[in-house]
Design a protein around this motif. Structure first.
Motif, short mmCIF file in Angstrom:
data_model
loop_
_atom_site.label_atom_id
_atom_site.label_comp_id
_atom_site.label_asym_id
_atom_site.label_seq_id
_atom_site.Cartn_x
_atom_site.Cartn_y
_atom_site.Cartn_z
N LEU A 58 0.84 -1.19 0.00
CA LEU A 58 0.00 0.00 0.00
C LEU A 58 0.87 1.24 0.00
O LEU A 58 1.75 1.41 0.85
N VAL A 59 0.63 2.12 -0.96
CA VAL A 59 1.39 3.36 -1.08
C VAL A 59 0.65 4.47 -0.33
O VAL A 59 -0.52 4.75 -0.61
N GLY A 60 1.32 5.09 0.66
CA GLY A 60 0.70 6.17 1.41
C GLY A 60 0.12 5.68 2.74
O GLY A 60 0.30 4.54 3.16
N ASP A 61 -0.61 6.59 3.39
CA ASP A 61 -1.17 6.33 4.72
C ASP A 61 -2.31 5.33 4.63
O ASP A 61 -3.05 5.30 3.65
N ASN A 62 -2.45 4.49 5.67
CA ASN A 62 -3.53 3.51 5.69
C ASN A 62 -4.57 3.83 6.77
O ASN A 62 -5.44 3.01 7.05
N GLU A 63 -4.50 5.02 7.38
CA GLU A 63 -5.46 5.39 8.42
C GLU A 63 -6.46 6.41 7.88
O GLU A 63 -6.09 7.44 7.32
N PHE A 64 -7.73 6.10 8.08
CA PHE A 64 -8.80 6.95 7.60
C PHE A 64 -9.84 7.12 8.71
O PHE A 64 -9.67 6.59 9.81
N LEU A 72 -7.19 3.79 -2.64
CA LEU A 72 -6.02 3.04 -2.21
C LEU A 72 -5.12 2.80 -3.42
O LEU A 72 -5.59 2.35 -4.47
N ASN A 73 -3.84 3.11 -3.29
CA ASN A 73 -2.86 2.89 -4.35
C ASN A 73 -1.99 1.70 -3.96
O ASN A 73 -1.27 1.76 -2.96
N LEU A 74 -2.03 0.64 -4.76
CA LEU A 74 -1.29 -0.58 -4.47
C LEU A 74 -0.18 -0.77 -5.50
O LEU A 74 -0.44 -0.81 -6.71
N LYS A 132 -15.58 0.06 -3.87
CA LYS A 132 -16.43 0.55 -4.95
C LYS A 132 -15.87 0.24 -6.34
O LYS A 132 -16.55 0.44 -7.34
N SER A 133 -14.61 -0.23 -6.40
CA SER A 133 -13.96 -0.54 -7.69
C SER A 133 -14.04 -2.03 -7.99
O SER A 133 -13.93 -2.86 -7.08
N GLY A 134 -14.19 -2.35 -9.25
CA GLY A 134 -14.19 -3.74 -9.69
C GLY A 134 -12.78 -4.23 -9.97
O GLY A 134 -11.79 -3.62 -9.55
N PRO A 135 -12.65 -5.36 -10.72
CA PRO A 135 -11.32 -5.90 -11.05
C PRO A 135 -10.47 -4.89 -11.81
O PRO A 135 -10.98 -4.15 -12.66
N GLN A 136 -9.18 -4.87 -11.49
CA GLN A 136 -8.24 -3.95 -12.11
C GLN A 136 -7.14 -4.75 -12.83
O GLN A 136 -6.61 -5.71 -12.27
N GLU A 137 -6.81 -4.33 -14.05
CA GLU A 137 -5.74 -4.98 -14.81
C GLU A 137 -4.40 -4.33 -14.48
O GLU A 137 -4.31 -3.11 -14.37
N ALA A 138 -3.38 -5.16 -14.32
CA ALA A 138 -2.06 -4.66 -13.96
C ALA A 138 -0.98 -5.04 -14.96
O ALA A 138 0.21 -4.84 -14.70
N GLY A 139 -1.35 -5.63 -16.10
CA GLY A 139 -0.37 -5.95 -17.13
C GLY A 139 0.45 -7.18 -16.80
O GLY A 139 0.06 -8.03 -16.01
N THR A 140 1.61 -7.27 -17.42
CA THR A 140 2.51 -8.42 -17.28
C THR A 140 3.79 -7.98 -16.58
O THR A 140 4.36 -6.94 -16.90
N ALA A 142 7.60 -9.40 -15.44
CA ALA A 142 8.67 -10.40 -15.34
C ALA A 142 9.23 -10.37 -13.93
O ALA A 142 8.98 -9.43 -13.16
N SER A 143 10.00 -11.38 -13.57
CA SER A 143 10.58 -11.43 -12.23
C SER A 143 11.47 -10.21 -12.00
O SER A 143 12.28 -9.84 -12.85
N GLY A 144 11.27 -9.54 -10.84
CA GLY A 144 12.04 -8.34 -10.51
C GLY A 144 11.40 -7.05 -10.96
O GLY A 144 11.87 -5.98 -10.58
N GLU A 145 10.31 -7.13 -11.72
CA GLU A 145 9.64 -5.92 -12.21
C GLU A 145 8.49 -5.53 -11.29
O GLU A 145 7.93 -6.35 -10.57
N GLN A 146 8.15 -4.24 -11.33
CA GLN A 146 6.97 -3.73 -10.63
C GLN A 146 6.17 -2.85 -11.58
O GLN A 146 6.69 -2.39 -12.61
N VAL A 147 4.92 -2.61 -11.24
CA VAL A 147 4.05 -1.84 -12.13
C VAL A 147 4.55 -0.40 -12.22
O VAL A 147 5.09 0.15 -11.26
N GLU A 148 4.36 0.20 -13.40
CA GLU A 148 4.76 1.59 -13.58
C GLU A 148 3.84 2.52 -12.79
O GLU A 148 4.30 3.52 -12.22
N ASP A 149 2.56 2.21 -12.76
CA ASP A 149 1.59 3.00 -12.01
C ASP A 149 0.86 2.09 -11.02
O ASP A 149 0.52 0.95 -11.36
N PRO A 150 0.60 2.58 -9.81
CA PRO A 150 -0.10 1.75 -8.82
C PRO A 150 -1.48 1.33 -9.31
O PRO A 150 -2.13 2.03 -10.09
N VAL A 151 -1.91 0.18 -8.84
CA VAL A 151 -3.28 -0.27 -9.07
C VAL A 151 -4.18 0.44 -8.07
O VAL A 151 -3.88 0.45 -6.87
#
Length: 365
Positions: A58-64, A72-74, A132-140, A142-151
């Motif tokens: 989780l990116v950022g604060d988790n207290e609301f 939420l940015n994952l 409130k959000s449905g399924p989100q696509e995160a692309g492909t 490879a090992s050692g990679e992370q998403v360019e933009d948070p889900v």
């Protein structure tokens, strides 16, 4: 899945459709697709162990707080590794072609750690937290990679949610290469001629808890209302507020918004310090218009206070339900009328007595 040429690439959209068509299980599972007919395990040189390992942060604060609507940015990262392999060919007299095919197969087998067409689903089991959000696509990845933009997932915290920690269930689905078969006609200096690559894909599922915290704060409700408000007169309205939250407040002041048929020059009342579970009474002087219809009215109020961190806060709108009575119907008004009646009766008795007395006196003379 058809045998493909080594230079061709399977579109991610096909993998995504394949993922969504497969059954979902509650635990960590790997679901294999039906084995293609062209696979011949007599020519399968290696069994490789390991695979994708996608984790979320989780990116950022988790207290609301109660009533919040937030995003939420994952961040997703693939930490998958090949944990080992076993050779399925015990022969020592492999031909140059077989040795080349084995080397090529091992190169392809290393790609089993790639997570293809990742789909993320966030689920809340607690009704106080709504996703409130449905399924989100995160692309492909490879090992050692992370998403360019948070889900991103939008969530809503109930206005009645108690303070505390709430786990959210993050479900991740992806395709990955489970097995490879290489075939060819001959080995040359340029490589394997007429090489064909058979890829067997499976579906992986991972589950992870993402926890959010609903912070402690003060909350208020009206627990008692008293007062005799008559049309065409002025009266006192007494309202008892209770701190139903988890945090104490100090220097609390309540302010009302008076609309028709009410008017006032004193719309604030000091409550002071209120600990959780304690109450405080506010008193307002209200004038009721003479044309007011006798019924129950709702008056809006807000409480301004200082929290435990010394910050100034304002509560949500709190409704005050109060009834307006017809003119002259309160107990005090009836008492006044009865008092006047008693005085009039007494004056009448005195008058009659005096008249009789004067009559007797005149007759005696």
């Amino acid at each position: 899945m058809k045998t493909i040429n080594a230079k061709k690439i399977i579109p991610a959209s096909i993998i995504l459709i394949m993922l969504l068509a497969l059954p979902v299980h509650a635990e960590m599972t790997v679901t294999s697709l039906e084995l293609p007919e062209y696979f011949n395990f007599d020519d399968n040189y290696y069994t490789v162990y390991g695979g994708p390992d996608v984790s979320a942060t989780l990116v950022g604060d988790n207290e609301f707080y109660r009533g919040d609507e937030v995003t939420l940015n994952l961040n997703l990262m693939n930490k998958g590794v090949v944990t080992g392999f076993k050779s399925e060919d015990e022969a020592d007299d492999s031909s140059d072609l077989e040795q080349k095919i084995q080397q090529t197969e091992m190169g392809y087998e290393a790609q089993r750690t790639t997570a293809i067409g990742i789909v993320a689903i966030l689920v809340s089991e607690d009704p106080n937290i709504r996703v409130k959000s449905g399924p989100q696509e995160a692309g492909t990845l490879a090992s050692g990679e992370q998403v360019e933009d948070p889900v991103m997932f939008n969530i809503e915290v109930s206005k009645n949610a108690p303070a505390g920690e709430y786990p959210l269930n993050l479900q991740l689905y992806y395709g990955y290469q489970e097995n490879v078969q290489i075939d060819g006609d001959n080995e040359t200096d340029l490589g394997i001629t007429n090489m064909e690559v058979g890829l067997w894909y499976a579906v992986g599922q991972q589950m992870q808890n993402i926890s959010i915290v609903v912070g402690e704060e003060a909350d208020f409700e009206v627990v008692n209302v008293t007062g005799e408000l008559e049309a065409g007169s002025e009266g006192l309205l007494r309202v008892v507020y209770k701190n139903t939250g988890e945090e104490a407040v100090k220097d609390a002041t309540v302010r009302i918004s008076s609309n028709d048929p009410f008017s006032t020059t004193d719309d604030q009342s000091f409550l002071g310090s209120i600990a959780p579970g304690e109450t405080a009474e506010a008193v307002f002087k209200l004038k009721v218009d003479e044309t007011a219809v006798p019924k129950v009215y709702a008056i809006n109020s807000e409480i301004k206070y200082e929290d435990t961190d010394g910050h100034s806060q304002i509560s949500d709108t709190i409704k005050i339900q109060t009834e307006t009575l017809p003119a002259g119907s309160s107990g005090s008004g009836m008492g006044m009328y009865i008092g006047i009646l008693v005085v009039l009766v007494a004056l009448g008795v005195v008058f009659v007595g005096a008249k009789k007395y004067m009559g007797k006196k005149e007759g005696g003379n």
